[in-house]
Write a protein that holds these residues in place. Structure first.
Motif, PDB file in Angstrom:
ATOM      1  N   ASP A  12       8.977   0.463  12.437  1.00 28.81           N
ATOM      2  CA  ASP A  12       7.998   1.468  12.016  1.00 28.81           C
ATOM      3  C   ASP A  12       7.366   1.118  10.677  1.00 28.81           C
ATOM      4  O   ASP A  12       6.808   1.979   9.993  1.00 28.81           O
ATOM      5  CB  ASP A  12       8.668   2.843  11.914  1.00 28.81           C
ATOM      6  N   GLN A  13       7.413  -0.160  10.290  1.00 28.37           N
ATOM      7  CA  GLN A  13       6.898  -0.576   8.986  1.00 28.37           C
ATOM      8  C   GLN A  13       5.444  -0.181   8.777  1.00 28.37           C
ATOM      9  O   GLN A  13       5.019   0.112   7.657  1.00 28.37           O
ATOM     10  CB  GLN A  13       7.044  -2.087   8.818  1.00 28.37           C
ATOM     11  N   HIS A  18       0.770   4.461   4.774  1.00 31.99           N
ATOM     12  CA  HIS A  18       0.355   5.799   4.354  1.00 31.99           C
ATOM     13  C   HIS A  18       0.906   6.171   2.985  1.00 31.99           C
ATOM     14  O   HIS A  18       0.375   7.073   2.327  1.00 31.99           O
ATOM     15  CB  HIS A  18       0.814   6.835   5.383  1.00 31.99           C
ATOM     16  N   VAL A  19       1.995   5.517   2.561  1.00 30.44           N
ATOM     17  CA  VAL A  19       2.629   5.877   1.285  1.00 30.44           C
ATOM     18  C   VAL A  19       2.537   4.748   0.274  1.00 30.44           C
ATOM     19  O   VAL A  19       3.127   4.841  -0.804  1.00 30.44           O
ATOM     20  CB  VAL A  19       4.111   6.277   1.496  1.00 30.44           C
ATOM     21  N   ARG A  20       1.825   3.704   0.598  1.00 39.16           N
ATOM     22  CA  ARG A  20       1.783   2.511  -0.237  1.00 39.16           C
ATOM     23  C   ARG A  20       1.358   2.806  -1.672  1.00 39.16           C
ATOM     24  O   ARG A  20       1.876   2.216  -2.629  1.00 39.16           O
ATOM     25  CB  ARG A  20       0.840   1.480   0.378  1.00 39.16           C
ATOM     26  N   CYS A  21       0.420   3.723  -1.845  1.00 40.19           N
ATOM     27  CA  CYS A  21      -0.150   3.954  -3.172  1.00 40.19           C
ATOM     28  C   CYS A  21       0.557   5.064  -3.949  1.00 40.19           C
ATOM     29  O   CYS A  21       0.096   5.448  -5.028  1.00 40.19           O
ATOM     30  CB  CYS A  21      -1.634   4.282  -3.040  1.00 40.19           C
ATOM     31  N   ILE A  22       1.671   5.574  -3.437  1.00 40.52           N
ATOM     32  CA  ILE A  22       2.432   6.580  -4.183  1.00 40.52           C
ATOM     33  C   ILE A  22       3.254   5.873  -5.258  1.00 40.52           C
ATOM     34  O   ILE A  22       4.041   4.973  -4.961  1.00 40.52           O
ATOM     35  CB  ILE A  22       3.348   7.386  -3.246  1.00 40.52           C
ATOM     36  N   ALA A 219      -3.457   3.196  11.580  1.00 36.05           N
ATOM     37  CA  ALA A 219      -2.304   2.967  10.708  1.00 36.05           C
ATOM     38  C   ALA A 219      -2.580   1.908   9.642  1.00 36.05           C
ATOM     39  O   ALA A 219      -1.849   1.816   8.652  1.00 36.05           O
ATOM     40  CB  ALA A 219      -1.086   2.559  11.538  1.00 36.05           C
ATOM     41  N   LEU A 220      -3.615   1.095   9.821  1.00 30.68           N
ATOM     42  CA  LEU A 220      -3.924   0.063   8.839  1.00 30.68           C
ATOM     43  C   LEU A 220      -4.624   0.620   7.605  1.00 30.68           C
ATOM     44  O   LEU A 220      -4.613  -0.006   6.547  1.00 30.68           O
ATOM     45  CB  LEU A 220      -4.806  -1.019   9.473  1.00 30.68           C
ATOM     46  N   PHE A 221      -5.249   1.779   7.720  1.00 25.85           N
ATOM     47  CA  PHE A 221      -5.973   2.331   6.588  1.00 25.85           C
ATOM     48  C   PHE A 221      -4.993   2.868   5.545  1.00 25.85           C
ATOM     49  O   PHE A 221      -3.985   3.488   5.873  1.00 25.85           O
ATOM     50  CB  PHE A 221      -6.898   3.459   7.047  1.00 25.85           C
TER      51      PHE A 221
END
Length: 237
Positions: A12-13, A18-22, A219-221
């Motif tokens: 599920d990587q 979706h959380v990359r920029c947190i 999911a890529l965005f």
């Protein structure tokens, strides 16, 4: 302040986009699982983190004991793992390279010029132009955007309002993305084409004027940020 640890399956990587920029998130891989820490459990955990397909959610004590949420008895210690920042684990350009693959298949529809002005929902632009724009853009204009980039310095940007920079804008015809200034010769075909090109409903489908099309998984965005756009590397030869 308590810290929450989330465990998801390695398969599920893609959801990490979706959380990359947190800020503050760190990641480690253990067998077929991905562990995420750096989540402040202050009763206001980011919705994007809460929506991750978690196998386990723990509360981490000061001595690295793992407690189940709402539990009072530790069940294990945090395993010894090599932790890295989310930005290093999931560089922006890596999960985005897939969108550059344009289908050579032609579908049985034709685009014709339109005299009507449509509201754009997506912009395809060059990374250099986007990086120049972000240097002076207000933060509120950046935060409303999502983006995906490929290794050829092409960027797809979604949101409203879109950046006012050179590029090709697309509008939504019942979910099918068409270049601005064009419509389907037979608009009634839009749902049929969309169901053929995107049967799972988990992607954007872009139709080009030459009849080719692209399918870009949603999911890529990732959420756009000033630092993320600036740090997206330019490919050099």
């Amino acid at each position: 302040m308590k810290e929450q640890v989330v465990v998801i399956a390695a398969a599920d990587q893609e959801f990490l986009g979706h959380v990359r920029c947190i800020a503050g998130l760190r990641v480690a891989v253990r067998a077929d699982q991905i562990w995420i820490r750096g989540i402040l459990d202050d009763g206001n955990v980011d919705l994007r983190i809460r929506q991750l397909p978690a196998i386990h959610r723990y509360i981490l004590s000061d001595n690295d004991q793992l407690f189940p949420q709402n539990g009072h008895t530790p069940i294990a210690y945090l395993p010894r793992m090599d932790w890295t920042s989310m930005l290093q684990f999931l560089p922006l350009e890596l999960p985005t390279a897939a969108f550059s693959g344009q289908s050579s298949e032609r579908i049985g529809i034709r685009l014709v010029p339109s005299s009507q002005v449509q509201n754009p929902v997506l912009l395809r632009c060059n990374l250099i132009d986007l990086q120049s724009w972000v240097d002076s853009a207000p933060e509120i204009r950046i935060k409303c955007l999502k983006m995906v980039a490929d290794r050829d310095q092409n960027v797809l940007v979604m949101g409203h309002p879109l950046p006012n920079i050179p590029g090709t804008s697309f509008w939504s015809c019942e979910g099918l993305l068409l270049p601005a200034g064009f419509v389907l010769e037979f608009p009634v075909l839009a749902p049929i084409v969309l169901s053929k090109c995107n049967p799972e409903g988990d992607a954007l489908v872009m139709i080009h004027t030459d009849g080719s099309w692209q399918r870009i998984p949603l999911a890529l965005f990732v959420a756009a940020s000033r630092s993320g756009i600036r740090q997206t590397p330019l490919e050099t030869t």
